[in-house]
Write an enzyme that holds these catalytic residues in place. Sequence first.
Site, short mmCIF file in Angstrom:
data_model
loop_
_atom_site.label_atom_id
_atom_site.label_comp_id
_atom_site.label_asym_id
_atom_site.label_seq_id
_atom_site.Cartn_x
_atom_site.Cartn_y
_atom_site.Cartn_z
N GLN A 190 -10.62 -10.70 -10.30
CA GLN A 190 -10.52 -9.36 -9.71
C GLN A 190 -10.43 -9.47 -8.20
O GLN A 190 -11.19 -10.22 -7.60
CB GLN A 190 -11.72 -8.51 -10.11
CG GLN A 190 -11.83 -8.26 -11.60
CD GLN A 190 -10.69 -7.42 -12.15
OE1 GLN A 190 -10.00 -6.74 -11.39
NE2 GLN A 190 -10.48 -7.49 -13.44
N CYS A 198 -5.62 -1.93 -16.62
CA CYS A 198 -5.13 -1.79 -15.24
C CYS A 198 -3.89 -0.92 -15.19
O CYS A 198 -3.37 -0.67 -14.11
CB CYS A 198 -4.86 -3.17 -14.62
SG CYS A 198 -3.70 -4.15 -15.56
N GLU A 229 -8.35 -16.48 -24.71
CA GLU A 229 -7.56 -16.49 -23.49
C GLU A 229 -6.38 -17.45 -23.71
O GLU A 229 -6.55 -18.52 -24.31
CB GLU A 229 -8.45 -16.97 -22.32
CG GLU A 229 -7.72 -17.39 -21.07
CD GLU A 229 -6.87 -16.31 -20.40
OE1 GLU A 229 -7.31 -15.16 -20.30
OE2 GLU A 229 -5.74 -16.65 -19.99
N CYS A 235 0.85 -1.20 0.00
CA CYS A 235 0.00 0.00 0.00
C CYS A 235 0.87 1.24 0.00
O CYS A 235 1.42 1.60 1.03
CB CYS A 235 -0.88 0.02 1.24
SG CYS A 235 -2.17 -1.21 1.24
#
Length: 435
Positions: free
Chosen positions: A246, A386, A299, A92
């Site tokens: 996710q 992302c 994929e 973080c």
Amino acid sequence: MTGPEADELTVGDEVDVEVGPIAHGGHCVARHEGRVLFVRHTLPGERVRARITEGGPGDRFLRADAVEVLTASPDRVPVRCPVAGPGRCGGCDFQHVSTEHQRRLKADVVAEQLQRLAGIEREVLVEPLDDEDGLRYRTRVEFAVVDGRVGLRRHRSHEVVPVTGCPIAVPEIDEALVETLADVERTRGELDGISALDIVVPSAEADTVVVEVPTEEPTPPIAITERVATPAGERVLGVDARGFWQVHRDAPRAFVGAVLAAADVRPGERVLDLYSGVGLLSVPLAEAVGPDGQLIAVESDRRATEHLRDNLAATPQALVVCGRVDDLFGVPRRGRRRGPRRPARSDLLPPSADVVVLDPPRTGAGRGVVEALTSLRPRRLVYVACDPAALARDTGYLTGLGYDLTGLRALDAFPMTHHVECVATFEPKGEDARP
Ligand SMILES: C[S@@+](CC[C@H](N)C(=O)[O-])C[C@H]1O[C@@H](n2cnc3c(N)ncnc32)[C@H](O)[C@@H]1O
């Protein structure tokens, strides 16, 4: 404070700097006698003592950490984690920032990248996924195991910071970690041969899953299930415990909603869902095209493709293609020298599509794939990204190939970190638009 000359700065040196704007990657830009420093754990407008963490004489820029705040920003708040901050857990990097301001910083980065790499001026708003405090949202955390110690990795390091929990993880993850550590202690069990504990809280199951990741061999498949609400009802999708899903508990709902709204798929259309994972987006897109339409999901990961086939079994209008998007379109892989011949385009891909959805990994799609996608002449292209830099680079290619950026949503799927997810919509420019 007097310190070393700017061109002699090296790891461990400290300098006092005025902190400039936020940059892509979660650090802020500062200058010391003209030398560029990328400083973590600070905020624009602050004055901090920065300790050099990477780089030295001759390098173009230096990395640094704010080890002391001399003048604090009004948006600085006390960190909400005991291992957040300079030299500690690398996870973080925005713990010291109010959640509202975190979103403003991310918006600035997305806007700056679009401006710099695609020449697009656009105001960006980053939306929260829920109205909470940015904590207890992750349903997956991988804890590293190094020399029998369990923890989270330091920034850009293999070292671990020992922890017994993580405040951005859902509570079940902390409970499972504490229980696992107690088991190891009680049974004098060894963590030898284990490189990580991957703890997963599947939304469609009662039990938390603790995956012991072996050091030497691949992790055996562990199938879990995740619940997703689509416009047609609630779906339960299979996924591998270590496969892509996710991480934010609200992200599946939010992303499905954002992509369906952006794609605006009509019954009977042909839609491509590229980099589809186990089909979080493919399943609702297949439902949206209906029995007279076609959904082609692509994929490359074999295990993910097996789940994808199962997850799409109820929608016969869906076709699954296992392979790399670039290979299938006959685009030479990036970073590889071109051989004498171009790879052949796969017959499994159609010559045209009404809508293309793509959700590539952090590196983005790249010029070759973007060119191949525009050659399908889709009326709409929905890009889930992302990484704002990769999105901006690919946006530059798309605008050069006759597509306009007509919609952009940015979602705060990773509070307390600099990461942000974007859903961008592209449509053919003016007269190129198909009816
Ligand atoms: C960001 S994930 C998106 C998955 C899915 N849309 C979701 O939201 O769950 C990207 C996926 O692309 C796959 N992938 C990575 N590189 C690929 C490539 N070159 N071609 C096809 N798939 C790729 C990965 O295995 C992963 O499942």
